[in-house]
Design a protein around this motif. Structure first.
Motif, PDB file in Angstrom:
ATOM      1  N   GLY A 490     -13.817  -9.287  15.955  1.00 34.55           N
ATOM      2  CA  GLY A 490     -15.203  -9.728  15.970  1.00 34.55           C
ATOM      3  C   GLY A 490     -15.783  -9.915  14.590  1.00 34.55           C
ATOM      4  N   PRO A 491     -17.058 -10.312  14.523  1.00 32.64           N
ATOM      5  CA  PRO A 491     -17.704 -10.609  13.243  1.00 32.64           C
ATOM      6  C   PRO A 491     -17.644  -9.435  12.266  1.00 32.64           C
ATOM      7  CG  PRO A 491     -19.061 -11.333  15.085  1.00 32.64           C
ATOM      8  CD  PRO A 491     -17.942 -10.542  15.670  1.00 32.64           C
ATOM      9  N   HIS A 492     -17.445  -9.758  11.006  1.00 37.96           N
ATOM     10  CA  HIS A 492     -17.488  -8.797   9.894  1.00 37.96           C
ATOM     11  C   HIS A 492     -16.382  -7.753   9.967  1.00 37.96           C
ATOM     12  CE1 HIS A 492     -21.341 -10.602   9.056  1.00 37.96           C
ATOM     13  NE2 HIS A 492     -21.773 -10.280  10.249  1.00 37.96           N
ATOM     14  N   GLY A 493     -15.353  -7.979  10.758  1.00 37.30           N
ATOM     15  CA  GLY A 493     -14.310  -6.974  10.909  1.00 37.30           C
ATOM     16  C   GLY A 493     -12.923  -7.515  10.634  1.00 37.30           C
ATOM     17  N   GLN A 494     -12.747  -8.222   9.539  1.00 32.18           N
ATOM     18  CA  GLN A 494     -11.440  -8.811   9.230  1.00 32.18           C
ATOM     19  C   GLN A 494     -10.368  -7.730   9.152  1.00 32.18           C
ATOM     20  OE1 GLN A 494     -11.407 -11.223   5.711  1.00 32.18           O
ATOM     21  NE2 GLN A 494      -9.231 -11.695   5.859  1.00 32.18           N
ATOM     22  N   ARG A 495      -9.273  -7.925   9.873  1.00 34.33           N
ATOM     23  CA  ARG A 495      -8.169  -6.962   9.877  1.00 34.33           C
ATOM     24  C   ARG A 495      -6.927  -7.501   9.200  1.00 34.33           C
ATOM     25  NH1 ARG A 495      -6.388  -3.565  13.745  1.00 34.33           N
ATOM     26  NH2 ARG A 495      -4.994  -3.188  11.991  1.00 34.33           N
ATOM     27  N   VAL A 496      -6.756  -8.819   9.170  1.00 34.82           N
ATOM     28  CA  VAL A 496      -5.579  -9.408   8.537  1.00 34.82           C
ATOM     29  C   VAL A 496      -5.863  -9.507   7.046  1.00 34.82           C
ATOM     30  CG1 VAL A 496      -4.027 -11.388   8.435  1.00 34.82           C
ATOM     31  CG2 VAL A 496      -4.988 -10.664  10.631  1.00 34.82           C
ATOM     32  N   LEU A 497      -5.397  -8.508   6.314  1.00 34.14           N
ATOM     33  CA  LEU A 497      -5.656  -8.392   4.886  1.00 34.14           C
ATOM     34  C   LEU A 497      -4.343  -8.180   4.148  1.00 34.14           C
ATOM     35  CD1 LEU A 497      -8.733  -5.994   5.098  1.00 34.14           C
ATOM     36  CD2 LEU A 497      -8.808  -8.401   4.416  1.00 34.14           C
ATOM     37  N   ALA A 498      -4.212  -8.797   3.011  1.00 34.10           N
ATOM     38  CA  ALA A 498      -2.988  -8.689   2.210  1.00 34.10           C
ATOM     39  C   ALA A 498      -3.013  -7.381   1.426  1.00 34.10           C
ATOM     40  CB  ALA A 498      -2.864  -9.885   1.276  1.00 34.10           C
ATOM     41  N   ALA A 499      -2.985  -6.270   2.155  1.00 36.66           N
ATOM     42  CA  ALA A 499      -3.088  -4.950   1.546  1.00 36.66           C
ATOM     43  C   ALA A 499      -2.226  -3.975   2.328  1.00 36.66           C
ATOM     44  CB  ALA A 499      -4.542  -4.478   1.533  1.00 36.66           C
ATOM     45  N   HIS A 500      -1.503  -3.133   1.625  1.00 37.04           N
ATOM     46  CA  HIS A 500      -0.553  -2.189   2.205  1.00 37.04           C
ATOM     47  C   HIS A 500      -1.200  -1.285   3.255  1.00 37.04           C
ATOM     48  CE1 HIS A 500       1.859   1.551   2.282  1.00 37.04           C
ATOM     49  NE2 HIS A 500       2.892   0.801   1.928  1.00 37.04           N
ATOM     50  N   ASN A 501      -2.279  -0.600   2.887  1.00 35.76           N
ATOM     51  CA  ASN A 501      -2.853   0.414   3.767  1.00 35.76           C
ATOM     52  C   ASN A 501      -3.588  -0.159   4.966  1.00 35.76           C
ATOM     53  OD1 ASN A 501      -1.852   2.123   1.800  1.00 35.76           O
ATOM     54  ND2 ASN A 501      -3.681   3.404   1.726  1.00 35.76           N
ATOM     55  N   ALA A 502      -3.826  -1.464   4.966  1.00 36.56           N
ATOM     56  CA  ALA A 502      -4.523  -2.079   6.097  1.00 36.56           C
ATOM     57  C   ALA A 502      -3.710  -2.004   7.383  1.00 36.56           C
ATOM     58  CB  ALA A 502      -4.858  -3.541   5.772  1.00 36.56           C
ATOM     59  N   PHE A 503      -2.392  -1.800   7.277  1.00 34.37           N
ATOM     60  CA  PHE A 503      -1.534  -1.877   8.462  1.00 34.37           C
ATOM     61  C   PHE A 503      -0.771  -0.578   8.735  1.00 34.37           C
ATOM     62  CE2 PHE A 503      -1.789  -6.228   6.714  1.00 34.37           C
ATOM     63  CZ  PHE A 503      -2.466  -6.825   7.773  1.00 34.37           C
ATOM     64  N   LEU A 504      -1.234   0.524   8.186  1.00 33.03           N
ATOM     65  CA  LEU A 504      -0.497   1.774   8.367  1.00 33.03           C
ATOM     66  C   LEU A 504      -0.461   2.197   9.834  1.00 33.03           C
ATOM     67  CD1 LEU A 504      -1.725   3.795   5.261  1.00 33.03           C
ATOM     68  CD2 LEU A 504       0.486   2.646   5.575  1.00 33.03           C
ATOM     69  N   THR A 505      -1.608   2.207  10.492  1.00 32.10           N
ATOM     70  CA  THR A 505      -1.638   2.604  11.903  1.00 32.10           C
ATOM     71  C   THR A 505      -0.852   1.607  12.754  1.00 32.10           C
ATOM     72  OG1 THR A 505      -3.795   3.640  11.591  1.00 32.10           O
ATOM     73  CG2 THR A 505      -3.132   3.163  13.850  1.00 32.10           C
ATOM     74  N   SER A 506      -0.993   0.335  12.457  1.00 36.03           N
ATOM     75  CA  SER A 506      -0.249  -0.673  13.212  1.00 36.03           C
ATOM     76  C   SER A 506       1.258  -0.476  13.043  1.00 36.03           C
ATOM     77  CB  SER A 506      -0.657  -2.077  12.751  1.00 36.03           C
ATOM     78  OG  SER A 506      -2.017  -2.328  13.023  1.00 36.03           O
ATOM     79  N   GLN A 507       1.701  -0.140  11.837  1.00 38.00           N
ATOM     80  CA  GLN A 507       3.126   0.102  11.621  1.00 38.00           C
ATOM     81  C   GLN A 507       3.592   1.338  12.362  1.00 38.00           C
ATOM     82  OE1 GLN A 507       5.431  -1.895   9.881  1.00 38.00           O
ATOM     83  NE2 GLN A 507       6.804  -0.553  11.042  1.00 38.00           N
ATOM     84  N   TRP A 508       2.760   2.367  12.396  1.00 34.81           N
ATOM     85  CA  TRP A 508       3.138   3.568  13.151  1.00 34.81           C
ATOM     86  C   TRP A 508       3.323   3.228  14.627  1.00 34.81           C
ATOM     87  CZ3 TRP A 508       0.816   6.450  17.092  1.00 34.81           C
ATOM     88  CH2 TRP A 508       1.433   7.668  17.364  1.00 34.81           C
ATOM     89  N   PHE A 509       2.437   2.405  15.181  1.00 33.91           N
ATOM     90  CA  PHE A 509       2.619   1.967  16.567  1.00 33.91           C
ATOM     91  C   PHE A 509       3.888   1.128  16.698  1.00 33.91           C
ATOM     92  CE2 PHE A 509      -1.829   3.106  17.367  1.00 33.91           C
ATOM     93  CZ  PHE A 509      -1.751   3.596  18.660  1.00 33.91           C
ATOM     94  N   ALA A 510       4.152   0.276  15.723  1.00 30.53           N
ATOM     95  CA  ALA A 510       5.376  -0.521  15.774  1.00 30.53           C
ATOM     96  C   ALA A 510       6.604   0.387  15.802  1.00 30.53           C
ATOM     97  CB  ALA A 510       5.440  -1.470  14.586  1.00 30.53           C
TER      98      ALA A 510
END
Length: 709
Positions: A490-510
């Motif tokens: 949704g608005p103001h909540g960009q998640r696709v970011l070229a940054a390591h820590n932005a995807f830590l939880t997503s990687q744990w789920f992966a």
């Protein structure tokens, strides 16, 4: 006796303990106008919540402590007032110690509140002292000349000498519903305005907000786990209901005041205030529908205003950090949507074009404007997830940050503090630059997360939706993987970011056996005004379709098992997960709905009405964009999909009524589901055990629901 080594904490526990690996990282930078000092906050370790005030000497590279909370409190535990807890909830502040500070114009004196008490720190010599004043103290700010400190206590605006003498009231609330010097709920929650008073450059008067929330509807937030406690009363401006009455006054230190005059009925929202030596006080006011706004210059003696600029938009007008403001030469600096692009306007002239999508103004000097921006639709090549810092002037645009990543900056006295997060390194790198050359760094004490995302930044579907795809660390590349969509969406909540820590939880789920997809569809910032405004009046259908399109567009390039697709999210992401399982059960087979907005009429005015209008005038739009309406569930035909609803019972932003009403509607429709109530938890989940176990519960639910071992 030999002691067995203890097991290292799991990723969920470590992430919770470190507040998503933010503890120990430096933040809140201020650069002195002579370029000699950089002031910042940082706790002493990656698991220490108490922030300390530090000063970096740029010349020597030495860091020293300017104010140490444990020493100042002499070991006593912190105590926060209800008003301070509410301010921290609005800013999503989970830290302790010194969480905010303000300085005089020379960056010689800093003031801050600690446990409701007022402190001042001499930044050159590194000494701090308490000023004995009535408390609890909120938002203390030194005058530009460093002689006085203004602060709020008990809804009154007060001023005290920087040495602690001559404390006095400037504005006393006339009733229990009135405050002076504080931002109202929606200004802090939705407008990015956390302040309620501003010093004049000459330090002889202040511009002060008077807020009366008497017109605002009262809600009650109970704690069912403690039936002996009275419910908390909150003034919540739900969509279509009354807002707080907000006025501005110019107040002299001698007690004289003048009300700032404008058409408050037509433009009730005070969105931004700027007061500098470059011009008169500048106020941005918005209409209730946010389709028109005025830039007003204020006469600081009479309170009269004159219009400097006006904007209109058929959809809505966004607000941006750092603007409007005056340049040192007296030109109006703003960000505007012109010609299909989001541009930097200097006076009436745009200085950028479609190559950049402006996000914020970071600093304005005689020579240039420092901005934060993404590559726009007119850029030569896409830069998925990247945000860079640029210098802009009449001669052109120069990029300051070079490495692919997410960058921000603070500048003063020819010194720039560049904060950079990149895909292949944890945390953020903080460089101190002078004339573009690195002259120092600021250390980070943040914990290493213990994992590195295996992420591919790409685009999916015909609309080229920005996506991140994460596969298990040990994936062998053979069998297709069950899919977990992990959006905010949704608005103001960009998640696709070229940054390591932005995807830590997503990687744990992966690493639990999923192919995880994070997709930023329409409505998200970073591409173009049209991309963001495509959700007007049709938010639900647009954001949901983009998740489906992203999934379909990636299926041929990644090992995705489209027969086992789940989705999880929090807040807007929880709402999106609910849309997915209720309206597209042909695509999504299970959903975790965290703190979801289920009935749009229960969310606040400034946010909801921006996208969906007035519910009193177009109730059908609200019904179409809610998970439930007056007739129950809004859903498509198809099988009932496993659904877990998670909500904090103390949430005063997305109140638990959203989830309770959804649960009742699901039960009435005969749809099985699980509900996880979190006692004492707000919209944040800072409690270590709660945050850890929430991740574990979600994995267990997802595996059960998709038929995985």
């Amino acid at each position: 006796m030999k002691t067995e080594p203890s097991e290292p904490p799991s990723f969920p526990r470590l992430q919770a303990r470190t507040q998503r690996f933010t503890l120990g990282a430096p933040r809140a930078f201020t650069v002195s106008p002579d370029g000699g000092r950089v002031v910042f906050l940082r706790s002493r370790s990656g698991t220490d919540r108490a922030n300390v005030l530090w000063v970096l000497d740029v010349g020597s590279g030495e860091e020293r402590v300017a104010a140490d909370p444990p020493a100042l409190l002499k070991g006593a535990a912190e105590r926060l007032s209800a008003e301070e807890r509410a301010r921290r909830e609005r800013s999503r502040e989970g830290g302790a110690g010194i969480v905010a500070y303000a300085t005089d114009s020379a960056v010689e004196l800093a003031s801050f509140a600690l446990s409701g008490r007022l402190f001042a720190a001499e930044l050159r010599v590194g000494t701090a002292r308490e000023l004995r004043v009535p408390g609890p103290v909120i938002d203390p700010r030194p005058s530009p000349d460093g002689r006085l400190i203004a602060y709020v206590s008990g809804g009154a605006l007060r001023v005290v000498g920087a040495e602690g003498a001559d404390d006095r009231v400037l504005a006393e609330p006339e009733s229990e519903t009135v405050t002076y010097g504080l931002a109202e709920f929606i200004a802090a929650e939705e407008m990015g305005r956390s302040r309620g008073f501003w010093w004049s450059p000459e330090a002889d008067r202040l511009l002060v907000a008077r807020v009366d929330d008497a017109p605002v509807r009262r809600w009650w937030i109970a704690d069912p786990a403690h039936p002996d406690r009275a419910p908390q009363q909150v003034a919540y401006p739900a969509a279509g209901t009354e807002n707080a009455d907000v006025r501005l006054f110019v107040m002299g230190l001698d007690g004289q005041r003048a009300e700032v005059l404008w058409d408050r009925e037509r433009y009730p929202y005070v969105a931004h205030v700027h007061w500098s030596a470059a011009g008169a006080p500048l106020v941005l006011v918005q209409a209730r529908d946010q389709r028109s706004q005025l830039f007003l210059a204020v006469d600081p003696v009479t309170g009269a205003t004159r219009m400097v600029h006006a904007d209109e938009d058929p959809h809505w007008l966004d607000l941006f950090p750092g603007v409007p403001c005056w340049s040192p030469g007296g030109q109006l600096v703003r960000i505007a949507d012109e010609g299909g692009a989001r541009v930097l306007a200097f006076g009436e002239r745009p200085l950028t074009g479609p190559q950049l999508q402006l996000r914020a103004v970071l600093d304005v000097s005689d020579d240039d404007v420092l901005v934060s921006a993404s590559a726009g639709e007119g850029a030569a090549s896409p830069e998925t997830g990247e945000i860079h810092v640029y210098r802009v002037n009449e001669l052109g645009v120069e990029r300051i940050s070079q490495e692919p990543g997410v960058h921000s900056a603070v500048r003063g006295g020819g010194v720039t503090v560049l904060v950079s997060s990149v895909p292949d390194k944890p945390g953020a790198d903080v460089q101190v630059l002078r004339d573009g050359k690195r002259v120092g760094t600021v250390a980070s004490y943040a914990e290493h997360p213990g994992l590195s995302p295996r992420v591919t930044l790409t685009e999916g579907g015909a609309r080229r939706i920005p996506c991140a795809v994460l596969l298990p660390t040990d994936y062998d590349g053979e069998a297709p993987l069950p899919v977990l969509m992990d959006p905010y969406g949704g608005p103001h909540g960009q998640r696709v970011l070229a940054a390591h820590n932005a995807f830590l939880t997503s990687q744990w789920f992966a690493d639990q056996g999923f192919a995880v997809i994070v997709a930023d569809g329409r409505g998200m910032p970073g591409r173009s005004p049209a991309w963001e405004k495509a959700i007007k009046d049709d938010m639900a259908a647009v954001v949901l379709q983009d998740q489906v399109d992203a999934l379909d567009g990636l299926a041929g390039r990644f090992p995705l098992d489209l027969h086992r697709v789940a989705i999880r999210g929090w807040s807007f992401g929880g709402y999106l997960a609910g849309l997915a399982v209720l309206r597209r059960p042909d695509v999504f087979h299970a959903g975790v709905l965290g703190a979801p907005v289920t009935d749009q009429r229960l969310y606040d005015t400034h946010y909801t009405e921006r996208y969906l209008g007035d519910p009193n005038r177009q109730p059908e739009v609200y019904a179409a964009n809610s998970l439930i309406d007056d007739n129950g569930l809004v859903l498509a035909a198809g099988p009932a999909r496993p659904t877990m609803i998670v909500h904090g019972l103390a949430d005063d932003n997305v109140v638990v009524a959203h989830s309770l009403r959804l649960s009742s509607a699901l039960l009435a429709a005969g749809r099985p589901h699980e509900v996880v109530p979190l006692s004492g938890v707000t919209h944040m989940t800072p409690q270590e055990q709660v945050a850890e176990n929430l991740l574990l519960l979600q994995v267990d639910f997802l595996k059960r629901s998709l038929g995985l071992d």
